[in-house]
Motif scaffolding. Structure first.
Motif, PDB file in Angstrom:
ATOM      1  N   MET A 153       5.202   1.682   8.731  1.00 32.80           N
ATOM      2  CA  MET A 153       3.748   1.699   8.606  1.00 32.80           C
ATOM      3  C   MET A 153       3.237   0.347   8.105  1.00 32.80           C
ATOM      4  O   MET A 153       2.232  -0.173   8.599  1.00 32.80           O
ATOM      5  N   ILE A 154       3.920  -0.234   7.129  1.00 33.14           N
ATOM      6  CA  ILE A 154       3.552  -1.565   6.652  1.00 33.14           C
ATOM      7  C   ILE A 154       3.684  -2.572   7.782  1.00 33.14           C
ATOM      8  O   ILE A 154       2.820  -3.432   7.991  1.00 33.14           O
ATOM      9  N   HIS A 155       4.756  -2.459   8.549  1.00 32.36           N
ATOM     10  CA  HIS A 155       4.993  -3.346   9.693  1.00 32.36           C
ATOM     11  C   HIS A 155       3.867  -3.251  10.713  1.00 32.36           C
ATOM     12  O   HIS A 155       3.467  -4.249  11.307  1.00 32.36           O
ATOM     13  N   ALA A 156       3.329  -2.053  10.901  1.00 36.67           N
ATOM     14  CA  ALA A 156       2.285  -1.856  11.909  1.00 36.67           C
ATOM     15  C   ALA A 156       0.975  -2.533  11.540  1.00 36.67           C
ATOM     16  O   ALA A 156       0.197  -2.920  12.424  1.00 36.67           O
ATOM     17  N   ASN A 157       0.701  -2.658  10.236  1.00 36.35           N
ATOM     18  CA  ASN A 157      -0.595  -3.176   9.787  1.00 36.35           C
ATOM     19  C   ASN A 157      -0.498  -4.388   8.865  1.00 36.35           C
ATOM     20  O   ASN A 157      -1.536  -4.897   8.427  1.00 36.35           O
ATOM     21  N   ALA A 158       0.715  -4.824   8.568  1.00 34.17           N
ATOM     22  CA  ALA A 158       0.925  -5.935   7.629  1.00 34.17           C
ATOM     23  C   ALA A 158       0.181  -5.692   6.314  1.00 34.17           C
ATOM     24  O   ALA A 158      -0.400  -6.604   5.736  1.00 34.17           O
ATOM     25  N   ASP A 159       0.222  -4.445   5.861  1.00 32.95           N
ATOM     26  CA  ASP A 159      -0.519  -4.050   4.666  1.00 32.95           C
ATOM     27  C   ASP A 159       0.425  -3.371   3.686  1.00 32.95           C
ATOM     28  O   ASP A 159       0.860  -2.235   3.904  1.00 32.95           O
ATOM     29  N   PHE A 160       0.729  -4.076   2.594  1.00 35.74           N
ATOM     30  CA  PHE A 160       1.663  -3.547   1.613  1.00 35.74           C
ATOM     31  C   PHE A 160       1.059  -2.431   0.766  1.00 35.74           C
ATOM     32  O   PHE A 160       1.772  -1.809  -0.027  1.00 35.74           O
ATOM     33  N   ASP A 161      -0.233  -2.171   0.917  1.00 42.87           N
ATOM     34  CA  ASP A 161      -0.841  -1.082   0.149  1.00 42.87           C
ATOM     35  C   ASP A 161      -0.232   0.268   0.482  1.00 42.87           C
ATOM     36  O   ASP A 161      -0.318   1.210  -0.317  1.00 42.87           O
ATOM     37  N   PHE A 162       0.372   0.380   1.666  1.00 43.67           N
ATOM     38  CA  PHE A 162       0.951   1.670   2.035  1.00 43.67           C
ATOM     39  C   PHE A 162       2.180   2.001   1.199  1.00 43.67           C
ATOM     40  O   PHE A 162       2.641   3.143   1.212  1.00 43.67           O
ATOM     41  N   ASN A 163       2.698   1.016   0.484  1.00 45.66           N
ATOM     42  CA  ASN A 163       3.678   1.284  -0.552  1.00 45.66           C
ATOM     43  C   ASN A 163       2.911   1.807  -1.759  1.00 45.66           C
ATOM     44  O   ASN A 163       2.360   1.050  -2.543  1.00 45.66           O
ATOM     45  N   GLY A 164       2.879   3.099  -1.876  1.00 48.65           N
ATOM     46  CA  GLY A 164       2.136   3.735  -2.963  1.00 48.65           C
ATOM     47  C   GLY A 164       1.068   4.662  -2.449  1.00 48.65           C
ATOM     48  O   GLY A 164       0.903   5.766  -2.969  1.00 48.65           O
ATOM     49  N   LEU A 165       0.351   4.244  -1.401  1.00 47.89           N
ATOM     50  CA  LEU A 165      -0.683   5.113  -0.832  1.00 47.89           C
ATOM     51  C   LEU A 165      -0.090   6.249  -0.003  1.00 47.89           C
ATOM     52  O   LEU A 165      -0.732   7.289   0.170  1.00 47.89           O
ATOM     53  N   THR A 166       1.115   6.052   0.525  1.00 47.60           N
ATOM     54  CA  THR A 166       1.730   7.053   1.384  1.00 47.60           C
ATOM     55  C   THR A 166       2.409   8.120   0.532  1.00 47.60           C
ATOM     56  O   THR A 166       3.190   7.800  -0.365  1.00 47.60           O
ATOM     57  N   ARG A 167       2.086   9.372   0.829  1.00 45.67           N
ATOM     58  CA  ARG A 167       2.657  10.493   0.072  1.00 45.67           C
ATOM     59  C   ARG A 167       3.357  11.475   1.015  1.00 45.67           C
ATOM     60  O   ARG A 167       2.923  11.685   2.149  1.00 45.67           O
ATOM     61  N   PHE A 168       4.409  12.083   0.500  1.00 50.20           N
ATOM     62  CA  PHE A 168       5.233  12.998   1.287  1.00 50.20           C
ATOM     63  C   PHE A 168       5.337  14.352   0.601  1.00 50.20           C
ATOM     64  O   PHE A 168       5.636  14.421  -0.601  1.00 50.20           O
ATOM     65  N   HIS A 169       5.115  15.416   1.356  1.00 46.94           N
ATOM     66  CA  HIS A 169       5.561  16.738   0.926  1.00 46.94           C
ATOM     67  C   HIS A 169       7.074  16.667   0.751  1.00 46.94           C
ATOM     68  O   HIS A 169       7.759  15.970   1.505  1.00 46.94           O
ATOM     69  N   PRO A 170       7.650  17.385  -0.221  1.00 47.94           N
ATOM     70  CA  PRO A 170       9.099  17.285  -0.447  1.00 47.94           C
ATOM     71  C   PRO A 170       9.955  17.572   0.782  1.00 47.94           C
ATOM     72  O   PRO A 170      11.064  17.037   0.905  1.00 47.94           O
ATOM     73  N   ASP A 171       9.460  18.411   1.684  1.00 43.10           N
ATOM     74  CA  ASP A 171      10.250  18.787   2.860  1.00 43.10           C
ATOM     75  C   ASP A 171       9.855  18.016   4.112  1.00 43.10           C
ATOM     76  O   ASP A 171      10.359  18.310   5.207  1.00 43.10           O
ATOM     77  N   ALA A 172       8.974  17.031   3.988  1.00 43.61           N
ATOM     78  CA  ALA A 172       8.370  16.416   5.171  1.00 43.61           C
ATOM     79  C   ALA A 172       9.388  15.760   6.092  1.00 43.61           C
ATOM     80  O   ALA A 172       9.407  16.019   7.306  1.00 43.61           O
ATOM     81  N   VAL A 173      10.229  14.894   5.556  1.00 48.00           N
ATOM     82  CA  VAL A 173      11.143  14.145   6.421  1.00 48.00           C
ATOM     83  C   VAL A 173      12.162  15.078   7.067  1.00 48.00           C
ATOM     84  O   VAL A 173      12.402  15.012   8.271  1.00 48.00           O
ATOM     85  N   ALA A 174      12.735  15.964   6.272  1.00 39.53           N
ATOM     86  CA  ALA A 174      13.712  16.902   6.822  1.00 39.53           C
ATOM     87  C   ALA A 174      13.084  17.783   7.894  1.00 39.53           C
ATOM     88  O   ALA A 174      13.702  18.046   8.939  1.00 39.53           O
ATOM     89  N   ALA A 175      11.851  18.223   7.658  1.00 35.27           N
ATOM     90  CA  ALA A 175      11.176  19.075   8.642  1.00 35.27           C
ATOM     91  C   ALA A 175      10.877  18.312   9.919  1.00 35.27           C
ATOM     92  O   ALA A 175      11.026  18.844  11.031  1.00 35.27           O
ATOM     93  N   GLY A 176      10.450  17.057   9.787  1.00 33.05           N
ATOM     94  CA  GLY A 176      10.159  16.255  10.963  1.00 33.05           C
ATOM     95  C   GLY A 176      11.402  15.995  11.789  1.00 33.05           C
ATOM     96  O   GLY A 176      11.383  16.119  13.027  1.00 33.05           O
ATOM     97  N   ILE A 177      12.495  15.630  11.127  1.00 35.58           N
ATOM     98  CA  ILE A 177      13.743  15.378  11.850  1.00 35.58           C
ATOM     99  C   ILE A 177      14.230  16.653  12.536  1.00 35.58           C
ATOM    100  O   ILE A 177      14.648  16.626  13.698  1.00 35.58           O
TER     101      ILE A 177
END
Length: 228
Positions: free
Chosen positions: A46-70
């Motif tokens: 996401m940072i790569h897409a916008n060259a915006d380091f603010d997404f480090n911190g602004l991005t939040r995950f449900h605890p199961d998000a990554v596992a559910a997506g995969i």
């Protein structure tokens, strides 16, 4: 047998070198972060897409998000429902096809426009309702990058009509209801989500997050193909 991704990487060595070089710069400059080893590749892309380091911190995950997506990706044939065509166009066709994923968006359908006009709602609201009527939301990956009203309606469909997406990537951008819509999504416990706090967002970020999930899924898939 190689464990390198082949489907979800750039198709040329030059392209791969540029992308990996960009990721290395981000890793070197980002500073501290609290993301897990599977969350970080999503935030980094996401940072790569916008060259915006603010997404480090602004991005939040449900605890199961990554596992559910995969899991949804590896299941095969999982629908991806988007609020706008831009997300569908931005996603890599070969990467989606590898997992049998088809995209759906209804924002410009004549019946969606007609219902929005008749009921004095937005097209985005009616598009989410149409996706639900068609049975596309349950088990789907839902990507919302443009329309806060789509995300607000999706939350309503989850609470009131039992919609159960596998994962919601909720990142609408804007000044009217954008931050509020993501805050609402972040209160949902029944469905995993990835959201961005505040006004920032956009379809390019949804595309970046989904591409990162596809890469994680391919890595998991290739691990499973390794001989014992």
């Amino acid at each position: 047998m190689t464990t390198a991704n082949t489907v979800t990487e750039q198709l040329t060595r030059a392209g791969q070198a540029i992308e990996q070089g960009s990721f290395a710069v981000i890793d070197a400059e980002v500073g501290a972060h609290a993301y897990t080893s599977e969350q970080w590749p999503i935030v980094r892309r996401m940072i790569h897409a916008n060259a915006d380091f603010d997404f480090n911190g602004l991005t939040r995950f449900h605890p199961d998000a990554v596992a559910a997506g995969i899991a949804a990706i590896l299941k095969g044939g999982t629908p991806l429902v988007a609020d706008v065509e831009m997300i569908c166009v931005g996603l890599s066709v070969p990467r989606l096809a590898h997992f049998g994923i088809a995209t759906h968006q209804f924002i410009s359908n004549a019946d969606v426009i007609a219902r929005a006009q008749a009921e004095d709602t937005t097209r985005a609201v009616q598009a989410m309702r149409k996706a639900h009527r068609l049975g596309l939301l349950n088990g789907a990956i839902v990507g919302i990058g443009n329309a806060p009203t789509a995300l607000i309606e999706l939350v309503r469909l989850i609470h009131e009509e039992g919609a159960r997406p596998a994962l919601v990537v909720g990142m609408p951008v804007g000044f009217v209801s954008a931050a509020e819509s993501k805050a609402l999504m972040a209160e949902v416990s029944e469905v995993p989500w990835i959201v961005i706090d505040g006004r920032k967002g956009g379809s390019t970020l949804v595309v970046a997050a989904v591409h990162a999930l596809l890469a994680l899924a391919e890595g998991r898939q290739r691990q499973g193909m390794q001989p014992d």
